[in-house]
Design a protein around this motif. Sequence first.
Motif, PDB file in Angstrom:
ATOM      1  N   LEU A 167       0.859  -1.176   0.000  1.00 49.86           N
ATOM      2  CA  LEU A 167       0.000   0.000   0.000  1.00 49.86           C
ATOM      3  C   LEU A 167       0.900   1.232   0.000  1.00 49.86           C
ATOM      4  O   LEU A 167       1.938   1.249   0.678  1.00 49.86           O
ATOM      5  CB  LEU A 167      -0.909   0.012   1.250  1.00 49.86           C
ATOM      6  CG  LEU A 167      -1.953   1.121   1.332  1.00 49.86           C
ATOM      7  CD1 LEU A 167      -3.012   0.931   0.251  1.00 49.86           C
ATOM      8  CD2 LEU A 167      -2.607   1.150   2.707  1.00 49.86           C
ATOM      9  N   ASP A 168       0.524   2.256  -0.759  1.00 47.65           N
ATOM     10  CA  ASP A 168       1.333   3.469  -0.839  1.00 47.65           C
ATOM     11  C   ASP A 168       1.527   4.048   0.559  1.00 47.65           C
ATOM     12  O   ASP A 168       0.567   4.206   1.333  1.00 47.65           O
ATOM     13  CB  ASP A 168       0.636   4.492  -1.727  1.00 47.65           C
ATOM     14  CG  ASP A 168       1.451   5.751  -1.897  1.00 47.65           C
ATOM     15  OD1 ASP A 168       2.393   5.742  -2.714  1.00 47.65           O
ATOM     16  OD2 ASP A 168       1.146   6.746  -1.193  1.00 47.65           O
ATOM     17  N   TRP A 169       2.775   4.403   0.898  1.00 52.35           N
ATOM     18  CA  TRP A 169       3.091   4.830   2.250  1.00 52.35           C
ATOM     19  C   TRP A 169       2.401   6.144   2.618  1.00 52.35           C
ATOM     20  O   TRP A 169       2.055   6.370   3.792  1.00 52.35           O
ATOM     21  CB  TRP A 169       4.599   4.966   2.429  1.00 52.35           C
ATOM     22  CG  TRP A 169       5.230   6.084   1.639  1.00 52.35           C
ATOM     23  CD1 TRP A 169       5.731   6.054   0.381  1.00 52.35           C
ATOM     24  CD2 TRP A 169       5.403   7.436   2.093  1.00 52.35           C
ATOM     25  NE1 TRP A 169       6.205   7.275  -0.006  1.00 52.35           N
ATOM     26  CE2 TRP A 169       6.032   8.158   1.035  1.00 52.35           C
ATOM     27  CE3 TRP A 169       5.108   8.113   3.274  1.00 52.35           C
ATOM     28  CZ2 TRP A 169       6.342   9.499   1.127  1.00 52.35           C
ATOM     29  CZ3 TRP A 169       5.428   9.462   3.372  1.00 52.35           C
ATOM     30  CH2 TRP A 169       6.043  10.142   2.305  1.00 52.35           C
ATOM     31  N   ARG A 170       2.158   7.011   1.634  1.00 52.42           N
ATOM     32  CA  ARG A 170       1.512   8.286   1.941  1.00 52.42           C
ATOM     33  C   ARG A 170       0.044   8.076   2.329  1.00 52.42           C
ATOM     34  O   ARG A 170      -0.447   8.663   3.309  1.00 52.42           O
ATOM     35  CB  ARG A 170       1.627   9.220   0.744  1.00 52.42           C
ATOM     36  CG  ARG A 170       3.065   9.634   0.409  1.00 52.42           C
ATOM     37  CD  ARG A 170       3.168  10.223  -0.976  1.00 52.42           C
ATOM     38  NE  ARG A 170       2.881   9.231  -2.015  1.00 52.42           N
ATOM     39  CZ  ARG A 170       2.941   9.476  -3.313  1.00 52.42           C
ATOM     40  NH1 ARG A 170       3.258  10.694  -3.740  1.00 52.42           N
ATOM     41  NH2 ARG A 170       2.673   8.528  -4.198  1.00 52.42           N
ATOM     42  N   LEU A 171      -0.638   7.232   1.560  1.00 52.19           N
ATOM     43  CA  LEU A 171      -2.022   6.928   1.903  1.00 52.19           C
ATOM     44  C   LEU A 171      -2.090   6.177   3.234  1.00 52.19           C
ATOM     45  O   LEU A 171      -2.973   6.446   4.060  1.00 52.19           O
ATOM     46  CB  LEU A 171      -2.655   6.089   0.787  1.00 52.19           C
ATOM     47  CG  LEU A 171      -4.087   5.610   1.026  1.00 52.19           C
ATOM     48  CD1 LEU A 171      -5.026   6.788   1.278  1.00 52.19           C
ATOM     49  CD2 LEU A 171      -4.580   4.775  -0.152  1.00 52.19           C
ATOM     50  N   ALA A 172      -1.160   5.256   3.451  1.00 56.30           N
ATOM     51  CA  ALA A 172      -1.134   4.501   4.706  1.00 56.30           C
ATOM     52  C   ALA A 172      -0.933   5.427   5.897  1.00 56.30           C
ATOM     53  O   ALA A 172      -1.550   5.241   6.953  1.00 56.30           O
ATOM     54  CB  ALA A 172      -0.034   3.441   4.655  1.00 56.30           C
ATOM     55  N   GLN A 173      -0.083   6.445   5.730  1.00 56.67           N
ATOM     56  CA  GLN A 173       0.142   7.400   6.816  1.00 56.67           C
ATOM     57  C   GLN A 173      -1.137   8.157   7.144  1.00 56.67           C
ATOM     58  O   GLN A 173      -1.481   8.369   8.313  1.00 56.67           O
ATOM     59  CB  GLN A 173       1.260   8.366   6.423  1.00 56.67           C
ATOM     60  CG  GLN A 173       1.585   9.430   7.463  1.00 56.67           C
ATOM     61  CD  GLN A 173       2.287   8.890   8.681  1.00 56.67           C
ATOM     62  OE1 GLN A 173       2.731   7.745   8.673  1.00 56.67           O
ATOM     63  NE2 GLN A 173       2.376   9.691   9.725  1.00 56.67           N
ATOM     64  N   ARG A 174      -1.860   8.567   6.120  1.00 55.18           N
ATOM     65  CA  ARG A 174      -3.134   9.259   6.343  1.00 55.18           C
ATOM     66  C   ARG A 174      -4.104   8.350   7.104  1.00 55.18           C
ATOM     67  O   ARG A 174      -4.805   8.798   8.029  1.00 55.18           O
ATOM     68  CB  ARG A 174      -3.756   9.653   5.008  1.00 55.18           C
ATOM     69  CG  ARG A 174      -2.987  10.705   4.239  1.00 55.18           C
ATOM     70  CD  ARG A 174      -3.242  12.100   4.804  1.00 55.18           C
ATOM     71  NE  ARG A 174      -2.643  13.111   3.946  1.00 55.18           N
ATOM     72  CZ  ARG A 174      -3.270  13.714   2.956  1.00 55.18           C
ATOM     73  NH1 ARG A 174      -4.530  13.419   2.708  1.00 55.18           N
ATOM     74  NH2 ARG A 174      -2.655  14.607   2.216  1.00 55.18           N
ATOM     75  N   MET A 175      -4.146   7.105   6.696  1.00 54.50           N
ATOM     76  CA  MET A 175      -5.051   6.167   7.355  1.00 54.50           C
ATOM     77  C   MET A 175      -4.678   5.962   8.817  1.00 54.50           C
ATOM     78  O   MET A 175      -5.553   5.892   9.697  1.00 54.50           O
ATOM     79  CB  MET A 175      -5.023   4.824   6.620  1.00 54.50           C
ATOM     80  CG  MET A 175      -5.647   4.851   5.243  1.00 54.50           C
ATOM     81  SD  MET A 175      -5.512   3.236   4.446  1.00 54.50           S
ATOM     82  CE  MET A 175      -6.483   3.543   2.961  1.00 54.50           C
ATOM     83  N   ALA A 176      -3.371   5.847   9.083  1.00 55.78           N
ATOM     84  CA  ALA A 176      -2.930   5.624  10.457  1.00 55.78           C
ATOM     85  C   ALA A 176      -3.314   6.803  11.345  1.00 55.78           C
ATOM     86  O   ALA A 176      -3.786   6.617  12.484  1.00 55.78           O
ATOM     87  CB  ALA A 176      -1.419   5.396  10.484  1.00 55.78           C
ATOM     88  N   VAL A 177      -3.112   8.024  10.849  1.00 57.20           N
ATOM     89  CA  VAL A 177      -3.483   9.207  11.625  1.00 57.20           C
ATOM     90  C   VAL A 177      -4.990   9.239  11.871  1.00 57.20           C
ATOM     91  O   VAL A 177      -5.454   9.561  12.973  1.00 57.20           O
ATOM     92  CB  VAL A 177      -3.012  10.485  10.901  1.00 57.20           C
ATOM     93  CG1 VAL A 177      -3.540  11.726  11.599  1.00 57.20           C
ATOM     94  CG2 VAL A 177      -1.487  10.516  10.831  1.00 57.20           C
ATOM     95  N   HIS A 178      -5.765   8.889  10.843  1.00 60.11           N
ATOM     96  CA  HIS A 178      -7.223   8.864  10.987  1.00 60.11           C
ATOM     97  C   HIS A 178      -7.643   7.828  12.024  1.00 60.11           C
ATOM     98  O   HIS A 178      -8.467   8.122  12.908  1.00 60.11           O
ATOM     99  CB  HIS A 178      -7.873   8.547   9.636  1.00 60.11           C
ATOM    100  CG  HIS A 178      -9.361   8.373   9.721  1.00 60.11           C
ATOM    101  ND1 HIS A 178     -10.243   9.411   9.570  1.00 60.11           N
ATOM    102  CD2 HIS A 178     -10.128   7.261   9.952  1.00 60.11           C
ATOM    103  CE1 HIS A 178     -11.484   8.966   9.702  1.00 60.11           C
ATOM    104  NE2 HIS A 178     -11.431   7.656   9.930  1.00 60.11           N
ATOM    105  N   LEU A 179      -7.098   6.610  11.941  1.00 60.44           N
ATOM    106  CA  LEU A 179      -7.495   5.544  12.853  1.00 60.44           C
ATOM    107  C   LEU A 179      -7.068   5.842  14.283  1.00 60.44           C
ATOM    108  O   LEU A 179      -7.735   5.413  15.232  1.00 60.44           O
ATOM    109  CB  LEU A 179      -6.889   4.218  12.397  1.00 60.44           C
ATOM    110  CG  LEU A 179      -7.454   3.637  11.098  1.00 60.44           C
ATOM    111  CD1 LEU A 179      -6.693   2.394  10.685  1.00 60.44           C
ATOM    112  CD2 LEU A 179      -8.934   3.303  11.258  1.00 60.44           C
ATOM    113  N   ALA A 180      -5.952   6.553  14.455  1.00 60.91           N
ATOM    114  CA  ALA A 180      -5.518   6.903  15.804  1.00 60.91           C
ATOM    115  C   ALA A 180      -6.531   7.813  16.478  1.00 60.91           C
ATOM    116  O   ALA A 180      -6.749   7.733  17.689  1.00 60.91           O
ATOM    117  CB  ALA A 180      -4.148   7.569  15.759  1.00 60.91           C
ATOM    118  N   ASP A 181      -7.172   8.667  15.700  1.00 62.46           N
ATOM    119  CA  ASP A 181      -8.147   9.597  16.262  1.00 62.46           C
ATOM    120  C   ASP A 181      -9.561   9.029  16.215  1.00 62.46           C
ATOM    121  O   ASP A 181     -10.341   9.207  17.149  1.00 62.46           O
ATOM    122  CB  ASP A 181      -8.093  10.918  15.494  1.00 62.46           C
ATOM    123  CG  ASP A 181      -9.071  11.953  16.043  1.00 62.46           C
ATOM    124  OD1 ASP A 181      -8.896  12.328  17.217  1.00 62.46           O
ATOM    125  OD2 ASP A 181      -9.988  12.361  15.314  1.00 62.46           O
TER     126      ASP A 181
END
Length: 973
Positions: A343-357
């Motif tokens: 999975l593209d790391w940029r999209l994955a980073q966005r997802m991780a930040v979203h899921l953390a909140d």
Amino acid sequence: MKIYLGLTFNDPQLLPAAPAELVNSQILSPSGLLSYLETFYSLGTPAVNRAALRTEQYRQVLVQYLKVSEQDPFYLAAFRADELATAEELLSRRDELLDAGYPLSAEGAEETPARIRVLHELEALLLADDNELDLYAGPADRLNLLLSSLGEDRHPRLEIFINEPRHLFTPGTRRLLDALESLGDTVSALPEPKAPLKNNDLGSWQRKLRAVSGIDKLSPEPVQGSLFGEEASSAAEATAREQDLTGDGSLVILRAQRETHLAAYLARLLRDAPDWRPGALLTVRNQTLDNALVTEGLPSLGVPSTSLARPSLQVLKLVTAFLWEPLEVDRIMEFVSLVTKPLDWRLAQRMAVHLADTPGMFGPRWVAMVEGFFRELQADGETTNDQIATIRKQYDDWFRRRRISRDGRIPKFDLRQLFFDLREWALLERTEKRKKDVQLKRTVGDYAGLLVLSAQAQRAMELLDAQPETDLNFLEVERLVRTVYEPAPTHFQPKEQGSLSTIFAPASAAKLPGTDPLKKLIWWDFIEHEPDYFFSRYYPDELEYLESLGARPNGPAHHNERSAWQQLRPVLHTREQLILCLPERVDGSSVEAHPLFGDLEAAFPDGALDRITINVDAAGQATGPLVTGQRPAFSPVAIHPLSRPVPQFSIERLQQAQPREREAPTAMEDLLYYPHKWIFRHQLRLQGTPILSIASENRLRGNLSHLFIERLLNKIKSGEVLMERASVREWIDDNADRLLAQEGAVMLEYGQEPERIQFIRTMQYSAWSLVHYIKENGWSVRGSEQRLEGELEPMGGQFIRGRADLVLEREKNGIVEVAVVDLKWRGKSVFKNLLRNAKDVQLCLYAEFIRQNLPPDGEDKPPYRQPERVHTAYYVLRDALMLSRDELAFANIETVAGADEAKVVQASTLKKIRATYNWRWEQFADGIVEVRCNETLGHLEDLYQDLPHDELLEMEADDARFDDYRSLIGLVR
């Protein structure tokens, strides 16, 4: 041909090191000897690991046996609990009996014990021609096939030297050695270590161990300095030396609190003594010692580290989470946080930040986040359309795939396709990484982790193909992954020229004929690794039966004797110096000393070990013997604690700072009460990296409760939900799963049912209580999460914009009234105190903005009638409790008594807010930032003695809650 055979000789590294090129000789383990002989008899050696497939094939045999057996077999209960684990255990028993030479393919006799008779019947079922059952040949099958072919005598004559005593090998290896001897090959043992020739500490311990182990009785060889040496001494003196330790440096114990301390000490010793190059024994392959050596500029040992924690291998056990509904948010968070993932790391980073909140997916916020990411990719111009399409396909393949309920069964085709995609991605990713290495003109890596991942995905596909079932349940999928999931050895650094000779097993300390003796050795991890117990697989009557047929497998006694024999090898082979490294903790966990340490303590008087022990942590103290003729010079380092918090500090650039165009109410509270937080965040822009972990329990429940209330009140406002208890309860029941999946999916996971039910019941009661307060007091919902904005000083003051959780309105006795309610999940005492002390800043600001009733600047803000009275309140959702200063807005609630009425308190608080705001900006204009915490409270009170305190907000006396800058102001030291 000479063969040097040892149980741990699968790694050819030995100490003393074998010659670089062995002429007409090989160093082999029993499995290596089997493979070597198979080549001469045209017997195929498996090219890949088929253990997982063999387990699956034998599982099918067990399933078939249950269908044809007239009575329940002994393994039935275990098989129902875990089919693959039971098949693995029974298959290993089958192989063990075949290795011992037991005729399992023959029909069981009457006296055959019941459990062994079942194995006979399973073997007969496997060999029968009327079924399609099959089983790949294992080591025992290959051994028996080789033994049946040895009569052709095709291999060259062998001269075999065995490292371990012959009876410590497995029965199959002993049978093979017997057969080879009958053909004319010779089998002899490598010579035992010679008795010590010096009367030093190491020699004393070696003689005691030799006497106890039975190698010799009392060391018959001459000993320098004894009665038999050139320099005669009295028998009493020799005996005295045998009874104590002198600290002569031949036997040294290095102690430390942590293994990293030992590594640093040894690395410094090796750096300062270039002629001191002992061998090293690392029974656990980790990087601690190697990293310390490289740090000191010494050659790397090239230790291959084996771990299941490799990021590339983590993908295998996480991808199956995408198959099931509901999705496991924790595993999805792990997936998107991996370094290497499909999975593209940029999209994955966005997802991780979203899921953390917001631990949920596919709700409005999730869709907005994903689509916003792709819009940004289109706009940046650096990502091609093909690349965007690839990223979109990756997202759809993982997150938009068909999912099955956790209590359902996944079609085998879907699971196989998932592993196929993973395998193809791993191979493609490895190719792309190697291409990038070439383009950047750097060393091309082998990326072994990706190769192992592709191999394990391939093995999972083969295992699925071998299964007759067409679908699998959740536990079966997880068990399949566990079956193929294996650690991957990785070389972080290659072995460099001039590095220490290293072995990884005690029995690899073995002197081959013609090699120099092992002079010096560092036993790096002299701690307990072996299990301290072994269980027999067979009952006494079964062992008697097997022994009567000459096919008794090795039991616990063999395991213990073999372990004890192997652990003595490093001690007995070392001639001049042995260094034992004994940390108290490894990787942060307490460890026990090696069992030989107890023998060492028992061999000498109390306190004798102190003379040979160096405490590495005792910096600057000359304790213990010299290791290399010198000792690293430790210099005590004075402890300089970090500075304590200061009441104020100066930032020169702050003098030119200007108020921001727009403030949020929470930022205003920071500016008023804890200005250092506001300065760091909004002026210096010191933003912390988000912690990519799921929100805490209270924060999660707070977010969810706000979401439930917001959606419910919007439905009530639109008339879709009646203000009746049954209607409220029904709406929450109908929408709970959907809202939880979008914003709090962790509550839908396995094991969370009690917490989920409790939360929903709490929300049903709390939501109805709030609706009841609204209904009974004649309020209507004006807005939920309504945007409110205004100026701190009307007509030109600081502009502030926020969102009020709940805004209500009514007309009573011809008077237009508005109520602002701040929803909180918990904290009844906290918000009581805010009301009691007139510190409800946000509510006060919202009330002022409603009174200002600024003209709308957009279509989303309709004009409202100017209210004549504005009420404020807190509603604590967990306790279904409404808190206010009076009952004018809500009757029969809990009030906080005060000397003045609410309107007067609001006006006074607003006045103090304005005064405090102006005072803070006066400080900023002088470049002064206040640091308010418990430690600076006294200093601040002294500094502010002349302030008009009655005109300002009452300041806090405690540390700021949720302060990201505690380390910067000195609270973390």
